[in-house]
Design an enzyme around this catalytic site. Sequence first.
Site, short mmCIF file in Angstrom:
data_model
loop_
_atom_site.label_atom_id
_atom_site.label_comp_id
_atom_site.label_asym_id
_atom_site.label_seq_id
_atom_site.Cartn_x
_atom_site.Cartn_y
_atom_site.Cartn_z
N LYS A 217 -10.44 -0.73 10.41
CA LYS A 217 -10.63 -1.96 9.61
C LYS A 217 -10.94 -3.15 10.51
O LYS A 217 -11.33 -4.21 10.04
CB LYS A 217 -9.38 -2.24 8.78
CG LYS A 217 -9.10 -1.16 7.73
CD LYS A 217 -7.85 -1.48 6.95
CE LYS A 217 -7.23 -0.28 6.30
NZ LYS A 217 -7.87 0.12 5.06
N GLN B 210 -4.53 -5.28 7.09
CA GLN B 210 -5.44 -6.35 6.66
C GLN B 210 -5.16 -7.62 7.46
O GLN B 210 -6.08 -8.41 7.71
CB GLN B 210 -5.28 -6.64 5.16
CG GLN B 210 -5.42 -5.42 4.26
CD GLN B 210 -6.82 -4.82 4.27
OE1 GLN B 210 -7.81 -5.47 4.60
NE2 GLN B 210 -6.90 -3.55 3.91
N CYS C 110 -4.61 2.37 -3.71
CA CYS C 110 -3.37 2.91 -3.11
C CYS C 110 -2.20 1.94 -3.29
O CYS C 110 -1.38 1.78 -2.38
CB CYS C 110 -3.54 3.26 -1.63
SG CYS C 110 -4.75 4.54 -1.38
N ASP D 92 3.08 -4.42 8.17
CA ASP D 92 1.90 -3.58 8.02
C ASP D 92 0.70 -4.52 8.16
O ASP D 92 0.36 -5.26 7.24
CB ASP D 92 1.95 -2.89 6.65
CG ASP D 92 0.64 -2.21 6.30
OD1 ASP D 92 -0.31 -2.29 7.10
OD2 ASP D 92 0.57 -1.61 5.22
N HIS E 32 0.87 -1.18 0.00
CA HIS E 32 0.00 0.00 0.00
C HIS E 32 0.91 1.23 0.00
O HIS E 32 2.02 1.19 0.56
CB HIS E 32 -0.84 -0.04 1.28
CG HIS E 32 -1.91 0.99 1.38
ND1 HIS E 32 -1.66 2.29 1.75
CD2 HIS E 32 -3.25 0.92 1.19
CE1 HIS E 32 -2.80 2.97 1.78
NE2 HIS E 32 -3.78 2.17 1.44
#
Length: 415
Positions: A235, A212, A373, A209, A132
Amino acid sequence: MNKAIPKSQLPYDVAKVRADFPILAREVHGKKLVYLDSAASAQKPKQVIDAITRAYSHEYANVHRGAYYLSETATAAYEAAREKVRKFINAASLKEVVFTKGATEAINLVAATWGRTFIKAGDEVVITAVEHHSNIVPWQLLRDATGCVLRIAPVALDGSIDISEFAKVIGPKTKLVAVAHVSNVLGTVLPVQEIAELAHAVGAKLLLDGCQGIVHEHVDVQDLDCDFYVFSGHKLYGPTGIGILWARLELLEAMPPYQGGGDMIDSVTFAKTTWAPPPAKFEAGTPPIVQAIGLGAAIDYLNTLDRAAVAAHESALLRYAMTSLAQVPGIRLIGTAPGKAAVQSFVMEGAHPHDLATVLDRSGVCVRAGHHCAQPLMEILGVTATTRASFALYNTMDEVDALIAALRKAQEVLL
Ligand code: 7TS
């Protein structure tokens, strides 16, 4: 290997879960809402909404400074949220859990503090082709500031990351490896434990990261053997404006502050200021108090569910969606790596993803269209954009059917 959430044998009552999410009962354009964009932001259960209302209605004051009951209550709730996060990711200490306003801020914090202190000209930062922009641009800013080199681990055309290819971009100059836990475009679950071994073998640090990843995978930061793990609350069924930077304590202790202001100091004179210990050192100013409390409520909510059953439900939705999408003429799936999470990109021959998403919206179906993104990844995949359906714990097989029906209808309109 990645530690997936173990299989559950228990049935999953999705109708009961859906009843917790008030927004799912609404209609759009006179059609039942079919929300398939949880990878962008998840909907919120009433338990989170109520916790936010309760905090503002009964427990609100600034934290860490008032010597009165209400401030102490708000401080206790804010710090209790930190403990919920700590437990959820199995951090060794509360001092390792820093509240930020989101994953983006957390990555920028690491780049601006740890990066500018420990990365020198010629050092290498390794990312992957699936990142991303939030996990690309901060490292480019670091490159501009320090003269370090950004190296990119490749992605295979099915969306998988081949660890032997990954190994080729790691070397003695690698100081940091920063990769997605799960790709927001492809759903690929990266082989993060093998990546941790490669990074640590050359003395590099590993940043995951987890935007998700934390939604779909079991996250134990000690077990993952990473050095930094970041994610956003919104999220994970929590509010916007709150995110987490987890880092090993010795790293946080060695890092300079990100921003200066109230709450992050030990003492201030005009001549010299000393810092508070972590995590306060990185939480300058009035923090997102109620957002943190809301994230704590989201974690409480997730803890009431059988997460193994949730994981099994999401994989069943993904399998069904992949099979159903593949049967629609002209649709090409993007991201088919084995073991992937419940995020599915696709393109429809002859239709621009933006037009497609607009037409699907008329049927009440919310999907994401665009580059997500991840423009460099789009270029590698040879597309300018994709349409993406992402599935959450409240989605149903009927909603997959609604997506497919809306796609067939869109084909009549667009082609
Ligand atoms: N990293 C990943 C893997 C993401 O999916 C996102 C957001 C971010 C970082 C940034 O998170 P933020 O909360 O700080 O903005 N992903 C998406 C998406 O896929 N569609 O909209 C936002």
